[in-house]
Design a protein around this motif. Structure first.
Motif, short mmCIF file in Angstrom:
data_model
loop_
_atom_site.label_atom_id
_atom_site.label_comp_id
_atom_site.label_asym_id
_atom_site.label_seq_id
_atom_site.Cartn_x
_atom_site.Cartn_y
_atom_site.Cartn_z
N UNK A 135 0.86 -1.17 0.00
CA UNK A 135 0.00 0.00 0.00
C UNK A 135 0.90 1.23 0.00
N UNK A 136 0.56 2.21 -0.83
CA UNK A 136 1.38 3.39 -1.02
C UNK A 136 0.59 4.66 -0.78
N UNK A 137 1.27 5.70 -0.37
CA UNK A 137 0.71 7.05 -0.39
C UNK A 137 0.85 7.54 -1.82
N UNK A 161 3.54 2.64 2.44
CA UNK A 161 2.84 2.70 3.72
C UNK A 161 2.83 1.35 4.42
N UNK A 162 2.53 0.29 3.67
CA UNK A 162 2.44 -1.05 4.25
C UNK A 162 2.97 -2.09 3.28
N UNK A 163 3.58 -3.13 3.82
CA UNK A 163 3.90 -4.32 3.05
C UNK A 163 3.15 -5.49 3.68
N UNK A 164 2.35 -6.17 2.87
CA UNK A 164 1.52 -7.28 3.36
C UNK A 164 2.07 -8.58 2.79
N UNK A 165 2.69 -9.38 3.65
CA UNK A 165 3.33 -10.62 3.22
C UNK A 165 2.30 -11.69 2.89
N UNK A 174 -4.46 -19.35 -4.10
CA UNK A 174 -5.89 -19.69 -4.25
C UNK A 174 -6.78 -19.12 -3.14
N UNK A 175 -6.24 -18.25 -2.30
CA UNK A 175 -6.97 -17.73 -1.15
C UNK A 175 -7.24 -16.24 -1.30
N UNK A 176 -8.46 -15.81 -1.02
CA UNK A 176 -8.80 -14.39 -0.93
C UNK A 176 -8.48 -13.91 0.48
N UNK A 177 -7.91 -12.71 0.59
CA UNK A 177 -7.60 -12.15 1.90
C UNK A 177 -8.15 -10.73 1.99
N UNK A 178 -8.68 -10.40 3.17
CA UNK A 178 -9.19 -9.06 3.45
C UNK A 178 -8.37 -8.48 4.59
N UNK A 179 -7.66 -7.39 4.29
CA UNK A 179 -6.81 -6.73 5.28
C UNK A 179 -7.50 -5.46 5.77
N UNK A 180 -7.56 -5.30 7.09
CA UNK A 180 -8.01 -4.06 7.71
C UNK A 180 -6.79 -3.14 7.76
N UNK A 181 -6.77 -2.11 6.94
CA UNK A 181 -5.59 -1.25 6.85
C UNK A 181 -5.40 -0.38 8.08
N UNK A 182 -6.44 -0.28 8.91
CA UNK A 182 -6.31 0.45 10.16
C UNK A 182 -5.69 -0.40 11.26
N UNK A 183 -5.59 -1.73 11.00
CA UNK A 183 -4.99 -2.66 11.96
C UNK A 183 -4.00 -3.55 11.22
N UNK A 184 -2.90 -2.97 10.76
CA UNK A 184 -1.96 -3.72 9.92
C UNK A 184 -1.33 -4.93 10.61
N UNK A 185 -1.34 -4.93 11.95
CA UNK A 185 -0.74 -6.05 12.67
C UNK A 185 -1.70 -7.23 12.79
N UNK A 186 -2.98 -7.00 12.51
CA UNK A 186 -3.99 -8.06 12.64
C UNK A 186 -3.91 -9.04 11.47
#
Length: 319
Positions: free
Chosen positions: A91-93, A100-104, A128-140
């Motif tokens: 995720x970038x500004x 802003x974030x790197x999601x492994x 093969x997996x869909x993932x939903x990231x809460x960008x307000x809680x990047x550690x979750x």
């Protein structure tokens, strides 16, 4: 005599252009509205930001260590996201260009898509997996939705972010309920789906597979119509007013069809390689195409109209 289509060519890319996306119409500065297009240089891992109506380069996002397969902007053009072969989504500004974030992830990531409020990011890829990231809680940990049996090529939010559409190499498109994580409906095809576009206004889904361009009701996956093209099609896009649509593929040509009658309105070559992606700008004044030839081209919807870098010169007005 009909005016000739003269595209704007955005060169400077050394590898095929496989994905592009427009932001929404955004006020920028004083009384200026621009459209931003995200362009992917796949092999070098350097997604580029361009001004949508002119194709002018704005900046390059540096940070991926592998090919970039997908990218998106939020509606306000303040955030960008990229999907890459280095097993990450970023995720970038979009204003400063800062990461802003790197999601492994566990495998190559092919698709990224923001919710309308930009608070969540949907990803999909080769695991093969869909993932939903809460960008307000990047550690979750992200929410995960499994079910596809092959790599996911595209994943999009729909129905006010309450449902998810996904297309995979298992030759299916699936509609998911975000809350229950269950499949609402699945469609199977005789060929892998090559592209998928979601039109929120009217809830229309545009997909391509083989030589077919198909239109579905996004919330139910009921078929609206299909159109067969002369060649294998990699991408199609419906005009915001739903008057016509454009498509491109293996034969280097762009095709324009009447959406109501399905009649071919025109076709023309502008690229020197297969066309991988095509999208209308949010105002419908132009459409962009990306190709194996390493170029992005911008095409006028209404040829001869003064818009962006195109200037209409009337007879007798030459200097």
């Amino acid at each position: 005599m009909a005016m000739r289509q003269t595209p704007l060519t955005c060169s400077g890319h050394t590898r095929p252009v496989v994905d592009l996306a427009f932001s929404g119409i955004t006020p920028y500065g004083y009384f200026l509205i621009i459209h931003l297009v995200f362009l992917i240089d796949t092999e070098h891992g350097k997604p580029m930001l361009r001004q949508g109506d002119t194709g002018d380069w704005i900046g390059t996002f540096l940070g991926h260590k592998g090919a970039v397969w997908g990218a998106t902007l939020n509606k306000e053009a303040t955030k960008a996201a990229t999907a890459a072969a280095d097993f990450t989504a970023k995720v970038w500004d979009a204003v400063t260009g800062d990461e802003v974030l790197t999601l492994a992830h566990k495998h190559i990531v092919k698709s990224v898509n923001f919710t309308q409020d930009s608070n969540c990011l949907l990803t999909g890829g080769n695991d093969k997996v869909l993932r939903i990231y809460d960008l307000g809680k990047p550690e979750a940990e992200p929410q995960e939705i499994a079910g596809h049996t092959s790599a996911i090529k595209k994943a999009l939010w729909c129905n006010n972010d309450q449902q998810i559409l996904s297309a995979a190499d298992d030759k299916t498109i699936r509609l998911w309920d975000k809350n229950t994580k269950e499949v609402v409906k699945s469609l199977s095809f005789d060929a892998s789906v090559s592209s998928m576009e979601y039109i929120p206004d009217g809830e229309v889904l545009v997909i391509t597979y083989g030589r077919t361009i198909a239109f579905y009701k996004a919330h139910s996956l009921d078929l609206i119509k299909t159109v067969d093209a002369p060649a294998s099609i990699h991408s199609a896009s419906l005009h915001p007013d739903k008057d016509f649509f454009v498509a491109g593929g293996d034969d280097f040509k762009l095709y324009k069809y009447d959406y109501t009658t399905k009649e071919e309105m025109e076709s023309y070559k502008g690229h020197f390689g297969p066309i991988h992606c095509v999208r209308f700008s949010p105002d419908g004044e132009l459409y962009a195409s990306g190709s194996e030839d390493g170029t992005l081209r911008l095409w006028q919807t209404a040829v001869g109209k003064t818009y962006g870098l195109w200037k209409c010169v009337l007879p007798g007005k030459f200097t």
